[in-house]
Design a protein around this motif. Structure first.
Motif, PDB file in Angstrom:
ATOM      1  N   TYR A 221       0.858  -1.182   0.000  1.00 18.61           N
ATOM      2  CA  TYR A 221       0.000   0.000   0.000  1.00 18.61           C
ATOM      3  C   TYR A 221       0.890   1.227   0.000  1.00 18.61           C
ATOM      4  CZ  TYR A 221      -3.264   3.593   1.476  1.00 18.61           C
ATOM      5  OH  TYR A 221      -4.020   4.730   1.524  1.00 18.61           O
ATOM      6  N   ARG A 222       0.473   2.219  -0.776  1.00 15.10           N
ATOM      7  CA  ARG A 222       1.116   3.526  -0.704  1.00 15.10           C
ATOM      8  C   ARG A 222       0.060   4.567  -0.964  1.00 15.10           C
ATOM      9  NH1 ARG A 222       4.665   5.909  -5.193  1.00 15.10           N
ATOM     10  NH2 ARG A 222       3.263   7.084  -5.457  1.00 15.10           N
ATOM     11  N   GLY A 223       0.046   5.564  -0.119  1.00 11.37           N
ATOM     12  CA  GLY A 223      -0.948   6.616  -0.253  1.00 11.37           C
ATOM     13  C   GLY A 223      -1.216   7.284   1.076  1.00 11.37           C
ATOM     14  N   GLY A 224      -2.335   7.960   1.134  1.00 12.02           N
ATOM     15  CA  GLY A 224      -2.710   8.675   2.340  1.00 12.02           C
ATOM     16  C   GLY A 224      -3.165   7.738   3.448  1.00 12.02           C
ATOM     17  N   LEU A 225      -3.261   8.283   4.634  1.00 13.23           N
ATOM     18  CA  LEU A 225      -3.702   7.498   5.783  1.00 13.23           C
ATOM     19  C   LEU A 225      -5.212   7.431   5.817  1.00 13.23           C
ATOM     20  CD1 LEU A 225      -1.336   8.941   8.530  1.00 13.23           C
ATOM     21  CD2 LEU A 225      -1.030   6.888   7.169  1.00 13.23           C
ATOM     22  N   GLY A 226      -5.740   6.273   6.217  1.00 12.65           N
ATOM     23  CA  GLY A 226      -7.174   6.107   6.387  1.00 12.65           C
ATOM     24  C   GLY A 226      -7.833   5.432   5.204  1.00 12.65           C
ATOM     25  N   GLY A 227      -9.067   5.114   5.366  1.00 13.31           N
ATOM     26  CA  GLY A 227      -9.847   4.453   4.328  1.00 13.31           C
ATOM     27  C   GLY A 227      -9.830   2.943   4.488  1.00 13.31           C
ATOM     28  N   PRO A 228     -10.761   2.254   3.829  1.00 15.84           N
ATOM     29  CA  PRO A 228     -10.910   0.805   4.000  1.00 15.84           C
ATOM     30  C   PRO A 228      -9.682  -0.005   3.579  1.00 15.84           C
ATOM     31  CG  PRO A 228     -12.746   1.720   2.737  1.00 15.84           C
ATOM     32  CD  PRO A 228     -11.792   2.824   2.976  1.00 15.84           C
ATOM     33  N   LEU A 229      -9.091   0.314   2.438  1.00 15.98           N
ATOM     34  CA  LEU A 229      -7.928  -0.448   1.973  1.00 15.98           C
ATOM     35  C   LEU A 229      -6.744  -0.258   2.915  1.00 15.98           C
ATOM     36  CD1 LEU A 229      -6.624  -2.311  -0.082  1.00 15.98           C
ATOM     37  CD2 LEU A 229      -6.060  -0.286  -1.441  1.00 15.98           C
ATOM     38  N   TYR A 230      -6.515   0.970   3.347  1.00 13.79           N
ATOM     39  CA  TYR A 230      -5.441   1.258   4.301  1.00 13.79           C
ATOM     40  C   TYR A 230      -5.642   0.438   5.578  1.00 13.79           C
ATOM     41  CZ  TYR A 230      -3.020   3.762   8.018  1.00 13.79           C
ATOM     42  OH  TYR A 230      -2.243   4.069   9.095  1.00 13.79           O
ATOM     43  N   MET A 231      -6.844   0.458   6.129  1.00 10.15           N
ATOM     44  CA  MET A 231      -7.118  -0.254   7.372  1.00 10.15           C
ATOM     45  C   MET A 231      -6.948  -1.764   7.198  1.00 10.15           C
ATOM     46  SD  MET A 231      -7.507   2.143   9.460  1.00 10.15           S
ATOM     47  CE  MET A 231      -8.000   1.219  10.896  1.00 10.15           C
ATOM     48  N   GLU A 232      -7.373  -2.287   6.059  1.00 12.07           N
ATOM     49  CA  GLU A 232      -7.218  -3.716   5.771  1.00 12.07           C
ATOM     50  C   GLU A 232      -5.741  -4.106   5.753  1.00 12.07           C
ATOM     51  OE1 GLU A 232      -7.380  -6.491   1.828  1.00 12.07           O
ATOM     52  OE2 GLU A 232      -8.914  -4.945   2.015  1.00 12.07           O
ATOM     53  N   LYS A 233      -4.922  -3.325   5.066  1.00  8.31           N
ATOM     54  CA  LYS A 233      -3.498  -3.637   4.943  1.00  8.31           C
ATOM     55  C   LYS A 233      -2.770  -3.495   6.274  1.00  8.31           C
ATOM     56  CE  LYS A 233      -3.757  -4.335   0.512  1.00  8.31           C
ATOM     57  NZ  LYS A 233      -3.539  -5.631  -0.106  1.00  8.31           N
ATOM     58  N   VAL A 234      -3.062  -2.442   7.031  1.00  9.32           N
ATOM     59  CA  VAL A 234      -2.431  -2.258   8.341  1.00  9.32           C
ATOM     60  C   VAL A 234      -2.769  -3.435   9.244  1.00  9.32           C
ATOM     61  CG1 VAL A 234      -2.499  -0.907  10.482  1.00  9.32           C
ATOM     62  CG2 VAL A 234      -2.249   0.249   8.306  1.00  9.32           C
ATOM     63  N   GLY A 235      -4.046  -3.804   9.295  1.00  6.26           N
ATOM     64  CA  GLY A 235      -4.468  -4.913  10.148  1.00  6.26           C
ATOM     65  C   GLY A 235      -3.791  -6.214   9.777  1.00  6.26           C
ATOM     66  N   ALA A 236      -3.703  -6.508   8.495  1.00  6.59           N
ATOM     67  CA  ALA A 236      -3.093  -7.755   8.048  1.00  6.59           C
ATOM     68  C   ALA A 236      -1.602  -7.802   8.382  1.00  6.59           C
ATOM     69  CB  ALA A 236      -3.304  -7.935   6.549  1.00  6.59           C
ATOM     70  N   VAL A 237      -0.891  -6.708   8.178  1.00  4.79           N
ATOM     71  CA  VAL A 237       0.538  -6.676   8.487  1.00  4.79           C
ATOM     72  C   VAL A 237       0.754  -6.841   9.994  1.00  4.79           C
ATOM     73  CG1 VAL A 237       2.621  -5.242   8.512  1.00  4.79           C
ATOM     74  CG2 VAL A 237       1.259  -5.410   6.437  1.00  4.79           C
ATOM     75  N   LEU A 238      -0.030  -6.150  10.803  1.00  5.73           N
ATOM     76  CA  LEU A 238       0.125  -6.259  12.253  1.00  5.73           C
ATOM     77  C   LEU A 238      -0.217  -7.655  12.769  1.00  5.73           C
ATOM     78  CD1 LEU A 238      -1.225  -2.811  13.475  1.00  5.73           C
ATOM     79  CD2 LEU A 238       1.148  -3.565  13.300  1.00  5.73           C
ATOM     80  N   GLU A 239      -1.069  -8.369  12.049  1.00  3.36           N
ATOM     81  CA  GLU A 239      -1.408  -9.740  12.425  1.00  3.36           C
ATOM     82  C   GLU A 239      -0.375 -10.737  11.900  1.00  3.36           C
ATOM     83  OE1 GLU A 239      -5.376 -10.527  11.077  1.00  3.36           O
ATOM     84  OE2 GLU A 239      -6.198  -8.870  12.236  1.00  3.36           O
ATOM     85  N   GLY A 240       0.608 -10.271  11.149  1.00  5.54           N
ATOM     86  CA  GLY A 240       1.664 -11.144  10.640  1.00  5.54           C
ATOM     87  C   GLY A 240       1.322 -11.863   9.364  1.00  5.54           C
ATOM     88  N   LYS A 241       0.270 -11.438   8.685  1.00  5.35           N
ATOM     89  CA  LYS A 241      -0.113 -12.068   7.426  1.00  5.35           C
ATOM     90  C   LYS A 241       0.756 -11.527   6.301  1.00  5.35           C
ATOM     91  CE  LYS A 241      -4.913 -12.588   8.779  1.00  5.35           C
ATOM     92  NZ  LYS A 241      -6.284 -12.137   8.526  1.00  5.35           N
ATOM     93  N   VAL A 242       1.118 -12.398   5.362  1.00  6.47           N
ATOM     94  CA  VAL A 242       1.833 -11.972   4.164  1.00  6.47           C
ATOM     95  C   VAL A 242       0.793 -11.519   3.157  1.00  6.47           C
ATOM     96  CG1 VAL A 242       3.373 -12.704   2.317  1.00  6.47           C
ATOM     97  CG2 VAL A 242       3.719 -13.558   4.631  1.00  6.47           C
ATOM     98  N   LEU A 243       0.986 -10.361   2.587  1.00  2.71           N
ATOM     99  CA  LEU A 243       0.006  -9.758   1.695  1.00  2.71           C
ATOM    100  C   LEU A 243       0.482  -9.749   0.269  1.00  2.71           C
ATOM    101  CD1 LEU A 243      -0.799  -6.660   3.890  1.00  2.71           C
ATOM    102  CD2 LEU A 243      -2.138  -8.739   3.696  1.00  2.71           C
ATOM    103  N   GLN A 244      -0.438  -9.535  -0.613  1.00  2.78           N
ATOM    104  CA  GLN A 244      -0.126  -9.311  -2.008  1.00  2.78           C
ATOM    105  C   GLN A 244      -0.811  -8.031  -2.420  1.00  2.78           C
ATOM    106  OE1 GLN A 244      -0.312 -12.466  -4.678  1.00  2.78           O
ATOM    107  NE2 GLN A 244       0.519 -13.945  -3.269  1.00  2.78           N
ATOM    108  N   LYS A 245      -0.289  -7.385  -3.471  1.00  2.72           N
ATOM    109  CA  LYS A 245      -0.864  -6.140  -3.967  1.00  2.72           C
ATOM    110  C   LYS A 245      -2.283  -6.345  -4.416  1.00  2.72           C
ATOM    111  CE  LYS A 245       3.391  -3.985  -5.407  1.00  2.72           C
ATOM    112  NZ  LYS A 245       4.145  -3.411  -6.453  1.00  2.72           N
TER     113      LYS A 245
END
Length: 64
Positions: free
Chosen positions: A40-64
């Protein structure tokens, strides 16, 4: 403690990084997964931002 930021955070007080990477939104955020991939790259906030932050903090490996 529980309220501590769990990710690296920095301030570009001179504007050097902002200029180099042509950042036009402030604050600007990069979210990098466990593989070192920018997911993710962009401004703070919004559904996609929250989804990516949550997944990273939970230790999940993400894809674009």
């Amino acid at each position: 403690g529980e309220s501590a930021i769990k990710w690296r955070n920095f301030i570009d007080s001179t504007g050097e990084i902002t200029k180099k990477y042509r950042v036009n939104v402030n604050p600007f955020c990069y979210i990098i997964d466990l593989n070192g991939t920018i997911v993710y790259r962009g401004g703070l906030g919004g559904p996609l931002y929250m989804e990516k932050v949550g997944a990273v903090l939970e230790g999940k490996v993400l894809q674009k």
